[in-house]
Write a protein that holds these residues in place. Structure first.
Motif, PDB file in Angstrom:
ATOM      1  N   ILE A 332      36.919  70.127 -10.290  1.00  0.00           N
ATOM      2  CA  ILE A 332      36.510  69.867 -11.776  1.00  0.00           C
ATOM      3  C   ILE A 332      36.482  68.423 -12.124  1.00  0.00           C
ATOM      4  CG2 ILE A 332      37.036  72.239 -12.697  1.00  0.00           C
ATOM      5  CD1 ILE A 332      39.730  71.099 -14.037  1.00  0.00           C
ATOM      6  N   GLN A 333      35.487  68.024 -12.920  1.00  0.00           N
ATOM      7  CA  GLN A 333      35.393  66.743 -13.328  1.00  0.00           C
ATOM      8  C   GLN A 333      35.632  66.749 -14.922  1.00  0.00           C
ATOM      9  OE1 GLN A 333      31.645  64.976 -13.473  1.00  0.00           O
ATOM     10  NE2 GLN A 333      32.296  62.662 -13.567  1.00  0.00           N
ATOM     11  N   VAL A 334      36.720  66.148 -15.326  1.00  0.00           N
ATOM     12  CA  VAL A 334      36.971  66.525 -16.813  1.00  0.00           C
ATOM     13  C   VAL A 334      37.567  65.155 -17.124  1.00  0.00           C
ATOM     14  CG1 VAL A 334      37.629  69.173 -16.657  1.00  0.00           C
ATOM     15  CG2 VAL A 334      39.340  66.822 -16.240  1.00  0.00           C
ATOM     16  N   LYS A 335      37.364  65.192 -18.937  1.00  0.00           N
ATOM     17  CA  LYS A 335      37.965  63.851 -19.422  1.00  0.00           C
ATOM     18  C   LYS A 335      38.571  64.686 -20.754  1.00  0.00           C
ATOM     19  CE  LYS A 335      35.413  61.066 -22.385  1.00  0.00           C
ATOM     20  NZ  LYS A 335      34.878  59.864 -22.661  1.00  0.00           N
ATOM     21  N   THR A 336      40.059  64.533 -20.859  1.00  0.00           N
ATOM     22  CA  THR A 336      40.577  65.132 -21.855  1.00  0.00           C
ATOM     23  C   THR A 336      41.523  64.339 -22.828  1.00  0.00           C
ATOM     24  OG1 THR A 336      42.926  65.278 -20.871  1.00  0.00           O
ATOM     25  CG2 THR A 336      41.089  66.807 -19.989  1.00  0.00           C
ATOM     26  N   ASP A 337      42.111  65.080 -24.137  1.00  0.00           N
ATOM     27  CA  ASP A 337      43.088  64.102 -24.975  1.00  0.00           C
ATOM     28  C   ASP A 337      44.467  63.980 -24.423  1.00  0.00           C
ATOM     29  OD1 ASP A 337      43.555  66.792 -24.998  1.00  0.00           O
ATOM     30  OD2 ASP A 337      42.539  67.072 -26.779  1.00  0.00           O
ATOM     31  N   TRP A 368      37.682  59.800 -17.110  1.00  0.00           N
ATOM     32  CA  TRP A 368      36.936  60.715 -16.272  1.00  0.00           C
ATOM     33  C   TRP A 368      37.961  60.902 -15.163  1.00  0.00           C
ATOM     34  CZ3 TRP A 368      33.971  64.505 -17.711  1.00  0.00           C
ATOM     35  CH2 TRP A 368      33.237  64.377 -18.817  1.00  0.00           C
ATOM     36  N   THR A 369      38.351  62.217 -14.837  1.00  0.00           N
ATOM     37  CA  THR A 369      39.399  62.444 -13.847  1.00  0.00           C
ATOM     38  C   THR A 369      38.641  63.905 -12.820  1.00  0.00           C
ATOM     39  OG1 THR A 369      41.251  61.609 -15.172  1.00  0.00           O
ATOM     40  CG2 THR A 369      41.756  62.925 -13.144  1.00  0.00           C
ATOM     41  N   THR A 370      38.882  63.485 -11.580  1.00  0.00           N
ATOM     42  CA  THR A 370      38.238  64.749 -10.644  1.00  0.00           C
ATOM     43  C   THR A 370      39.703  65.366 -10.174  1.00  0.00           C
ATOM     44  OG1 THR A 370      36.572  63.463 -10.016  1.00  0.00           O
ATOM     45  CG2 THR A 370      37.196  65.389  -8.733  1.00  0.00           C
ATOM     46  N   VAL A 371      39.717  66.680 -10.467  1.00  0.00           N
ATOM     47  CA  VAL A 371      40.904  67.376 -10.467  1.00  0.00           C
ATOM     48  C   VAL A 371      40.530  68.625  -9.349  1.00  0.00           C
ATOM     49  CG1 VAL A 371      42.859  68.711 -11.146  1.00  0.00           C
ATOM     50  CG2 VAL A 371      41.783  67.053 -12.408  1.00  0.00           C
ATOM     51  N   ASP A 372      41.372  68.690  -8.260  1.00  0.00           N
ATOM     52  CA  ASP A 372      41.060  69.769  -7.374  1.00  0.00           C
ATOM     53  C   ASP A 372      42.163  70.808  -7.693  1.00  0.00           C
ATOM     54  OD1 ASP A 372      39.102  68.536  -5.984  1.00  0.00           O
ATOM     55  OD2 ASP A 372      40.502  68.008  -4.396  1.00  0.00           O
TER      56      ASP A 372
END
Length: 424
Positions: A332-337, A368-372
Protein backbone atom coordinates in the motif's frame (compact mmCIF):
# COMPACT_ATOMS: atom_id res chain seq x y z
CA UNK A 1 22.84 -29.41 -4.95
CA UNK A 2 22.63 -31.76 -7.93
CA UNK A 3 19.99 -31.88 -10.61
CA UNK A 4 16.94 -33.90 -9.62
CA UNK A 5 17.18 -33.09 -5.94
CA UNK A 6 14.49 -31.18 -4.11
CA UNK A 7 13.29 -30.14 -0.66
CA UNK A 8 12.32 -33.68 0.18
CA UNK A 9 15.71 -35.03 -0.87
CA UNK A 10 18.01 -32.77 1.10
CA UNK A 11 20.91 -34.47 2.87
CA UNK A 12 21.61 -34.18 6.55
CA UNK A 13 22.23 -30.54 7.54
CA UNK A 14 26.03 -30.68 7.41
CA UNK A 15 28.60 -32.99 5.89
CA UNK A 16 31.61 -33.34 8.13
CA UNK A 17 34.48 -30.98 7.29
CA UNK A 18 37.70 -30.25 9.14
CA UNK A 19 37.71 -26.45 9.21
CA UNK A 20 35.66 -23.27 9.47
CA UNK A 21 34.11 -21.57 6.44
CA UNK A 22 37.10 -19.41 5.44
CA UNK A 23 39.73 -22.11 5.96
CA UNK A 24 37.58 -24.70 4.21
CA UNK A 25 37.04 -22.38 1.25
CA UNK A 26 40.76 -21.62 1.11
CA UNK A 27 41.64 -25.32 1.08
CA UNK A 28 39.31 -26.03 -1.84
CA UNK A 29 41.06 -23.51 -4.13
CA UNK A 30 37.91 -22.83 -6.14
CA UNK A 31 37.10 -19.25 -5.06
CA UNK A 32 40.34 -17.27 -5.11
CA UNK A 33 38.67 -14.11 -6.48
CA UNK A 34 36.06 -14.11 -3.74
CA UNK A 35 38.71 -14.64 -1.06
CA UNK A 36 40.80 -11.79 -2.45
CA UNK A 37 37.76 -9.52 -2.39
CA UNK A 38 37.11 -10.42 1.24
CA UNK A 39 40.71 -9.48 2.01
CA UNK A 40 40.51 -6.18 0.10
CA UNK A 41 37.25 -5.15 1.75
CA UNK A 42 38.47 -5.88 5.29
CA UNK A 43 35.66 -8.36 5.84
CA UNK A 44 38.01 -11.32 6.05
CA UNK A 45 39.73 -9.92 9.13
CA UNK A 46 36.38 -9.13 10.71
CA UNK A 47 35.12 -12.67 10.09
CA UNK A 48 38.27 -14.22 11.49
CA UNK A 49 38.10 -12.04 14.60
CA UNK A 50 34.44 -12.83 15.25
CA UNK A 51 33.42 -15.51 17.72
CA UNK A 52 29.95 -15.75 16.18
CA UNK A 53 29.11 -18.44 13.61
CA UNK A 54 28.50 -17.30 10.04
CA UNK A 55 27.62 -18.79 6.68
CA UNK A 56 29.56 -18.00 3.49
CA UNK A 57 27.85 -18.03 0.09
CA UNK A 58 31.02 -18.16 -2.01
CA UNK A 59 30.94 -17.66 -5.80
CA UNK A 60 33.45 -19.92 -7.52
CA UNK A 61 36.08 -18.33 -9.75
CA UNK A 62 34.08 -19.35 -12.83
CA UNK A 63 31.26 -17.07 -11.62
CA UNK A 64 33.45 -14.08 -12.53
CA UNK A 65 34.34 -15.31 -16.04
CA UNK A 66 31.60 -13.21 -17.63
CA UNK A 67 32.58 -10.06 -15.71
CA UNK A 68 34.84 -7.65 -17.56
CA UNK A 69 38.39 -7.56 -16.10
CA UNK A 70 38.20 -3.78 -15.75
CA UNK A 71 35.04 -4.17 -13.67
CA UNK A 72 36.72 -6.60 -11.29
CA UNK A 73 39.72 -4.26 -11.11
CA UNK A 74 37.39 -1.38 -10.26
CA UNK A 75 35.91 -3.34 -7.37
CA UNK A 76 39.45 -3.68 -5.99
CA UNK A 77 39.92 0.10 -6.19
CA UNK A 78 40.15 1.48 -2.61
CA UNK A 79 37.58 4.11 -3.56
CA UNK A 80 35.07 1.30 -4.16
CA UNK A 81 35.54 -0.26 -0.72
CA UNK A 82 32.00 0.52 0.49
CA UNK A 83 30.51 -0.85 -2.72
CA UNK A 84 32.61 -4.01 -2.44
CA UNK A 85 31.59 -4.50 1.21
CA UNK A 86 27.92 -4.24 0.24
CA UNK A 87 28.37 -6.74 -2.58
CA UNK A 88 30.22 -9.21 -0.36
CA UNK A 89 27.90 -8.61 2.60
CA UNK A 90 25.07 -10.10 0.55
CA UNK A 91 27.16 -13.31 0.45
CA UNK A 92 27.42 -13.62 4.25
CA UNK A 93 24.63 -14.90 6.49
CA UNK A 94 24.74 -14.47 10.27
CA UNK A 95 24.69 -17.81 12.06
CA UNK A 96 24.97 -21.35 10.73
CA UNK A 97 22.46 -21.80 7.90
CA UNK A 98 22.34 -25.21 6.27
CA UNK A 99 20.89 -25.87 2.83
CA UNK A 100 18.01 -27.66 4.54
CA UNK A 101 17.33 -24.65 6.79
CA UNK A 102 17.40 -22.28 3.82
CA UNK A 103 15.16 -24.46 1.68
CA UNK A 104 12.57 -24.98 4.40
CA UNK A 105 12.52 -21.30 5.37
CA UNK A 106 12.24 -20.12 1.79
CA UNK A 107 14.40 -17.07 2.50
CA UNK A 108 17.45 -15.90 4.42
CA UNK A 109 18.71 -12.50 5.55
CA UNK A 110 22.23 -11.44 4.63
CA UNK A 111 24.60 -9.50 6.89
CA UNK A 112 23.55 -6.32 5.04
CA UNK A 113 19.92 -6.95 6.02
CA UNK A 114 18.95 -7.89 2.46
CA UNK A 115 16.39 -10.69 2.03
CA UNK A 116 17.62 -13.58 -0.14
CA UNK A 117 15.07 -15.90 -1.73
CA UNK A 118 15.85 -19.60 -1.26
CA UNK A 119 14.06 -21.72 -3.82
CA UNK A 120 14.39 -24.75 -6.04
CA UNK A 121 14.59 -24.10 -9.78
CA UNK A 122 14.61 -27.21 -11.96
CA UNK A 123 15.63 -29.27 -8.96
CA UNK A 124 18.56 -27.04 -7.96
CA UNK A 125 18.66 -24.85 -4.86
CA UNK A 126 19.20 -21.15 -5.56
CA UNK A 127 20.01 -18.58 -2.90
CA UNK A 128 19.55 -14.97 -3.91
CA UNK A 129 19.11 -16.22 -7.49
CA UNK A 130 22.55 -17.89 -7.56
CA UNK A 131 22.72 -21.72 -8.06
CA UNK A 132 24.26 -23.66 -5.16
CA UNK A 133 26.81 -26.15 -6.49
CA UNK A 134 28.49 -27.22 -3.25
CA UNK A 135 26.54 -27.17 -0.01
CA UNK A 136 27.11 -27.64 3.74
CA UNK A 137 30.88 -27.81 3.31
CA UNK A 138 31.83 -26.65 6.81
CA UNK A 139 30.75 -27.44 10.34
CA UNK A 140 33.28 -25.57 12.46
CA UNK A 141 32.22 -21.99 13.13
CA UNK A 142 29.51 -21.87 10.50
CA UNK A 143 28.64 -23.16 7.05
CA UNK A 144 29.90 -22.85 3.48
CA UNK A 145 27.90 -23.06 0.26
CA UNK A 146 29.63 -22.59 -3.09
CA UNK A 147 27.78 -20.78 -5.88
CA UNK A 148 28.17 -20.82 -9.64
CA UNK A 149 27.07 -17.17 -9.91
CA UNK A 150 27.45 -13.91 -8.01
CA UNK A 151 24.46 -12.74 -5.96
CA UNK A 152 23.56 -9.42 -7.55
CA UNK A 153 20.84 -7.62 -5.63
CA UNK A 154 22.31 -4.40 -7.10
CA UNK A 155 23.22 -5.35 -10.71
CA UNK A 156 24.53 -1.88 -11.56
CA UNK A 157 27.50 -2.53 -9.25
CA UNK A 158 29.14 -4.45 -12.10
CA UNK A 159 28.30 -1.87 -14.77
CA UNK A 160 31.41 -0.19 -16.18
CA UNK A 161 30.53 3.52 -16.37
CA UNK A 162 31.74 5.92 -13.66
CA UNK A 163 28.21 7.30 -13.22
CA UNK A 164 26.91 3.84 -12.41
CA UNK A 165 29.71 3.23 -9.96
CA UNK A 166 28.80 6.42 -8.14
CA UNK A 167 25.15 5.30 -8.32
CA UNK A 168 26.09 2.13 -6.47
CA UNK A 169 27.86 4.21 -3.84
CA UNK A 170 24.81 6.45 -3.56
CA UNK A 171 22.42 3.57 -3.13
CA UNK A 172 24.66 1.94 -0.53
CA UNK A 173 24.71 5.24 1.37
CA UNK A 174 20.94 5.59 1.14
CA UNK A 175 20.47 2.08 2.53
CA UNK A 176 22.79 2.82 5.43
CA UNK A 177 20.85 6.05 6.03
CA UNK A 178 17.66 4.05 6.45
CA UNK A 179 15.81 5.41 3.42
CA UNK A 180 12.74 3.46 2.37
CA UNK A 181 12.89 1.69 -1.06
CA UNK A 182 11.03 4.54 -2.77
CA UNK A 183 13.58 7.14 -1.68
CA UNK A 184 16.45 4.77 -2.50
CA UNK A 185 15.13 4.43 -6.04
CA UNK A 186 14.98 8.22 -6.31
CA UNK A 187 18.65 8.49 -5.36
CA UNK A 188 19.58 5.78 -7.85
CA UNK A 189 17.67 7.23 -10.79
CA UNK A 190 19.18 10.67 -10.26
CA UNK A 191 22.71 9.29 -10.36
CA UNK A 192 21.98 7.16 -13.41
CA UNK A 193 20.64 10.29 -15.12
CA UNK A 194 24.06 11.85 -14.52
CA UNK A 195 25.60 10.35 -17.64
CA UNK A 196 28.74 12.52 -17.50
CA UNK A 197 31.90 10.49 -17.93
CA UNK A 198 33.53 12.05 -14.88
CA UNK A 199 35.41 10.15 -12.22
CA UNK A 200 34.71 11.58 -8.76
CA UNK A 201 37.83 12.89 -7.09
CA UNK A 202 37.98 10.63 -4.10
CA UNK A 203 35.08 9.17 -2.18
CA UNK A 204 32.36 11.70 -1.44
CA UNK A 205 30.52 11.67 1.86
CA UNK A 206 27.47 13.29 3.35
CA UNK A 207 26.21 13.81 6.89
CA UNK A 208 22.48 13.27 7.36
CA UNK A 209 20.76 15.07 10.22
CA UNK A 210 18.89 12.65 12.46
CA UNK A 211 15.82 14.87 12.18
CA UNK A 212 15.65 14.70 8.37
CA UNK A 213 12.54 13.17 6.86
CA UNK A 214 12.75 10.87 3.81
CA UNK A 215 12.62 13.68 1.27
CA UNK A 216 15.31 15.70 3.07
CA UNK A 217 17.57 12.63 3.27
CA UNK A 218 17.07 11.93 -0.43
CA UNK A 219 17.76 15.57 -1.33
CA UNK A 220 20.98 15.61 0.72
CA UNK A 221 22.20 12.41 -0.90
CA UNK A 222 21.36 13.66 -4.39
CA UNK A 223 23.35 16.82 -3.73
CA UNK A 224 26.35 14.83 -2.50
CA UNK A 225 26.25 12.51 -5.52
CA UNK A 226 26.07 15.42 -7.94
CA UNK A 227 29.04 17.06 -6.21
CA UNK A 228 30.95 13.80 -6.54
CA UNK A 229 30.30 13.97 -10.29
CA UNK A 230 31.58 17.53 -10.41
CA UNK A 231 28.09 19.02 -10.80
CA UNK A 232 26.22 21.41 -8.54
CA UNK A 233 22.75 21.80 -10.04
CA UNK A 234 20.44 18.98 -11.20
CA UNK A 235 19.53 21.06 -14.28
CA UNK A 236 23.14 20.86 -15.49
CA UNK A 237 22.90 17.13 -16.23
CA UNK A 238 23.10 17.40 -20.04
CA UNK A 239 19.40 18.12 -20.22
CA UNK A 240 18.52 14.92 -18.34
CA UNK A 241 15.45 15.26 -16.19
CA UNK A 242 15.84 14.60 -12.49
CA UNK A 243 12.92 12.37 -11.42
CA UNK A 244 10.88 13.69 -8.52
CA UNK A 245 10.37 11.32 -5.61
CA UNK A 246 6.63 11.18 -6.16
CA UNK A 247 7.00 10.24 -9.85
CA UNK A 248 8.68 6.92 -9.11
CA UNK A 249 6.04 4.20 -9.20
CA UNK A 250 6.01 2.33 -5.85
CA UNK A 251 3.93 -0.40 -7.51
CA UNK A 252 6.49 -1.11 -10.20
CA UNK A 253 7.02 -4.71 -9.06
CA UNK A 254 3.48 -5.34 -7.78
CA UNK A 255 0.13 -6.31 -9.29
CA UNK A 256 -1.98 -3.14 -9.19
CA UNK A 257 -5.35 -3.62 -7.49
CA UNK A 258 -6.53 -0.03 -6.89
CA UNK A 259 -5.13 3.30 -8.12
CA UNK A 260 -7.85 5.77 -6.92
CA UNK A 261 -7.78 7.71 -10.20
CA UNK A 262 -11.20 6.73 -11.50
CA UNK A 263 -9.78 3.97 -13.73
CA UNK A 264 -12.17 1.35 -15.02
CA UNK A 265 -12.00 -1.72 -12.79
CA UNK A 266 -11.07 0.18 -9.63
CA UNK A 267 -13.29 -0.99 -6.74
CA UNK A 268 -15.91 1.32 -5.29
CA UNK A 269 -15.55 2.44 -1.66
CA UNK A 270 -18.06 3.19 1.10
CA UNK A 271 -17.80 4.24 4.75
CA UNK A 272 -18.84 2.05 7.67
CA UNK A 273 -18.63 3.66 11.12
CA UNK A 274 -19.64 2.86 14.66
CA UNK A 275 -23.18 4.13 14.01
CA UNK A 276 -24.02 0.51 13.19
CA UNK A 277 -23.77 -0.07 16.95
CA UNK A 278 -25.07 3.28 18.19
CA UNK A 279 -21.86 5.36 18.00
CA UNK A 280 -21.59 8.84 16.49
CA UNK A 281 -18.10 8.84 14.89
CA UNK A 282 -18.14 10.49 11.48
CA UNK A 283 -16.06 10.05 8.33
CA UNK A 284 -16.13 10.55 4.59
CA UNK A 285 -14.22 9.24 1.60
CA UNK A 286 -13.52 10.99 -1.70
CA UNK A 287 -11.18 10.76 -4.67
CA UNK A 288 -8.65 13.55 -5.23
CA UNK A 289 -6.79 14.28 -8.45
CA UNK A 290 -3.00 14.40 -8.67
CA UNK A 291 -1.62 17.78 -7.68
CA UNK A 292 1.67 19.21 -6.44
CA UNK A 293 3.65 16.34 -4.99
CA UNK A 294 0.61 14.09 -4.50
CA UNK A 295 -0.58 11.35 -6.87
CA UNK A 296 -4.24 10.66 -7.56
CA UNK A 297 -5.52 9.28 -4.29
CA UNK A 298 -8.41 8.37 -2.06
CA UNK A 299 -8.88 10.57 1.02
CA UNK A 300 -10.43 9.06 4.16
CA UNK A 301 -10.99 11.63 6.90
CA UNK A 302 -13.23 12.40 9.86
CA UNK A 303 -13.25 12.31 13.65
CA UNK A 304 -13.91 9.56 16.17
CA UNK A 305 -16.31 9.83 19.07
CA UNK A 306 -16.16 7.62 22.16
CA UNK A 307 -19.79 8.34 23.08
CA UNK A 308 -22.37 5.55 23.09
CA UNK A 309 -19.56 2.95 23.29
CA UNK A 310 -18.35 3.95 19.83
CA UNK A 311 -14.87 4.79 18.59
CA UNK A 312 -14.14 3.52 15.08
CA UNK A 313 -14.50 4.58 11.46
CA UNK A 314 -13.70 2.60 8.33
CA UNK A 315 -13.93 2.43 4.57
CA UNK A 316 -14.56 -0.75 2.64
CA UNK A 317 -14.26 -1.65 -1.02
CA UNK A 318 -16.72 -3.43 -3.22
CA UNK A 319 -15.94 -7.09 -3.84
CA UNK A 320 -14.37 -8.49 -7.00
CA UNK A 321 -12.11 -11.37 -8.00
CA UNK A 322 -8.48 -10.17 -7.90
CA UNK A 323 -6.93 -13.58 -8.70
CA UNK A 324 -4.15 -13.33 -6.09
CA UNK A 325 -3.19 -16.99 -5.81
CA UNK A 326 0.55 -17.25 -5.16
CA UNK A 327 0.97 -13.65 -3.97
CA UNK A 328 2.62 -13.10 -0.58
CA UNK A 329 1.12 -9.84 0.64
CA UNK A 330 -0.37 -6.41 0.05
CA UNK A 331 1.63 -3.33 -0.88
CA UNK A 332 0.00 0.00 0.00
CA UNK A 333 1.10 3.54 -0.78
CA UNK A 334 -0.19 5.86 1.95
CA UNK A 335 0.24 9.27 3.53
CA UNK A 336 -1.07 9.58 7.08
CA UNK A 337 -1.22 11.91 10.06
CA UNK A 338 1.05 9.57 12.02
CA UNK A 339 -1.78 7.72 13.77
CA UNK A 340 -2.31 3.97 13.81
CA UNK A 341 -4.52 2.53 11.08
CA UNK A 342 -5.50 -0.97 10.14
CA UNK A 343 -5.71 -2.50 6.67
CA UNK A 344 -7.73 -5.63 6.04
CA UNK A 345 -8.01 -8.24 3.32
CA UNK A 346 -11.63 -9.31 2.90
CA UNK A 347 -12.15 -12.92 1.83
CA UNK A 348 -15.41 -14.31 0.48
CA UNK A 349 -16.52 -17.92 0.05
CA UNK A 350 -18.84 -19.46 -2.54
CA UNK A 351 -21.88 -18.64 -0.39
CA UNK A 352 -20.99 -14.94 -0.23
CA UNK A 353 -19.90 -15.06 3.42
CA UNK A 354 -16.99 -12.75 4.20
CA UNK A 355 -14.18 -12.56 6.74
CA UNK A 356 -11.71 -9.76 7.39
CA UNK A 357 -8.00 -10.33 8.13
CA UNK A 358 -6.34 -7.24 9.58
CA UNK A 359 -2.85 -5.83 10.15
CA UNK A 360 -2.18 -2.50 11.89
CA UNK A 361 0.47 -0.06 10.66
CA UNK A 362 1.95 3.30 11.66
CA UNK A 363 4.11 5.46 9.37
CA UNK A 364 5.69 8.92 9.73
CA UNK A 365 3.20 11.74 9.25
CA UNK A 366 3.03 13.85 6.12
CA UNK A 367 5.13 11.75 3.71
CA UNK A 368 4.16 9.20 1.10
CA UNK A 369 5.28 5.79 2.34
CA UNK A 370 5.11 2.35 0.75
CA UNK A 371 4.21 -0.38 3.24
CA UNK A 372 4.34 -4.15 2.63
CA UNK A 373 1.76 -6.19 4.56
CA UNK A 374 2.59 -9.94 4.46
CA UNK A 375 -0.54 -12.09 4.41
CA UNK A 376 1.04 -14.34 7.04
CA UNK A 377 0.99 -11.41 9.51
CA UNK A 378 -2.71 -10.65 9.02
CA UNK A 379 -5.13 -11.90 11.68
CA UNK A 380 -8.82 -12.71 11.36
CA UNK A 381 -10.86 -10.02 13.09
CA UNK A 382 -14.52 -10.51 14.00
CA UNK A 383 -16.27 -7.55 15.65
CA UNK A 384 -12.98 -6.37 17.17
CA UNK A 385 -11.98 -9.82 18.40
CA UNK A 386 -8.77 -11.27 17.01
CA UNK A 387 -8.56 -14.97 16.14
CA UNK A 388 -4.88 -15.72 15.30
CA UNK A 389 -5.49 -19.45 15.65
CA UNK A 390 -7.44 -19.38 12.38
CA UNK A 391 -4.29 -18.60 10.40
CA UNK A 392 -3.65 -16.11 7.58
CA UNK A 393 -6.06 -15.36 4.73
CA UNK A 394 -6.07 -17.48 1.58
CA UNK A 395 -4.70 -15.19 -1.13
CA UNK A 396 -6.92 -16.70 -3.81
CA UNK A 397 -10.04 -15.89 -1.73
CA UNK A 398 -9.29 -12.16 -1.30
CA UNK A 399 -11.99 -10.06 -2.95
CA UNK A 400 -11.86 -6.72 -1.16
CA UNK A 401 -10.09 -4.42 1.28
CA UNK A 402 -10.84 -2.10 4.16
CA UNK A 403 -9.07 0.56 6.21
CA UNK A 404 -10.02 1.31 9.80
CA UNK A 405 -9.05 3.68 12.60
CA UNK A 406 -9.98 3.08 16.22
CA UNK A 407 -7.21 4.51 18.39
CA UNK A 408 -9.55 6.31 20.87
CA UNK A 409 -8.16 9.67 19.74
CA UNK A 410 -10.98 12.11 19.03
CA UNK A 411 -8.84 14.61 17.08
CA UNK A 412 -9.60 14.81 13.34
CA UNK A 413 -7.87 12.09 11.32
CA UNK A 414 -6.77 11.92 7.67
CA UNK A 415 -5.51 8.94 5.66
CA UNK A 416 -4.60 9.26 1.98
CA UNK A 417 -4.20 6.12 -0.15
CA UNK A 418 -2.32 6.35 -3.43
CA UNK A 419 -2.42 2.72 -4.50
CA UNK A 420 -3.02 -0.86 -3.39
CA UNK A 421 -1.13 -3.75 -4.94
CA UNK A 422 -0.03 -7.31 -4.28
CA UNK A 423 3.53 -8.62 -4.36
CA UNK A 424 5.08 -12.05 -4.85
Amino acid sequence: MTAGSGPGALPSPFCQAPAGPLRQLESRGTAETFLAMLEQSGLRGELEASNEPYTLLAPEDRAFVGVAPETVARLFDPRSRDVLRDLLGDHILPGRVSARDAALAGSATSSTGSPLACEFVNGQLRIGGAPVVGQDLSTEGGALHELSAVILLRPWILEPTPARRVAAQGLAASERAGLDPLAQRSVLEVTLAAAAELEPEGVWSVTLDAGFDERQKAAALRTAILRGLGRTEPTALSGASVPALNKIDPMKDAKLLARFDGSEGDPDWYTLNDDVMGGISRSRFQLAEAEGGDPARGVFQGALSLENNGGFASIRSSLQNFDLEGFKGLRIQVKTDGREYGVSAVCADDQGRTGSWRKRFTVPAGAWTTVDIPFEEMVLNIRGRQLPEVGPPAAEAIQGFSFIIGDKNTDPFRLEIGAIGAYF
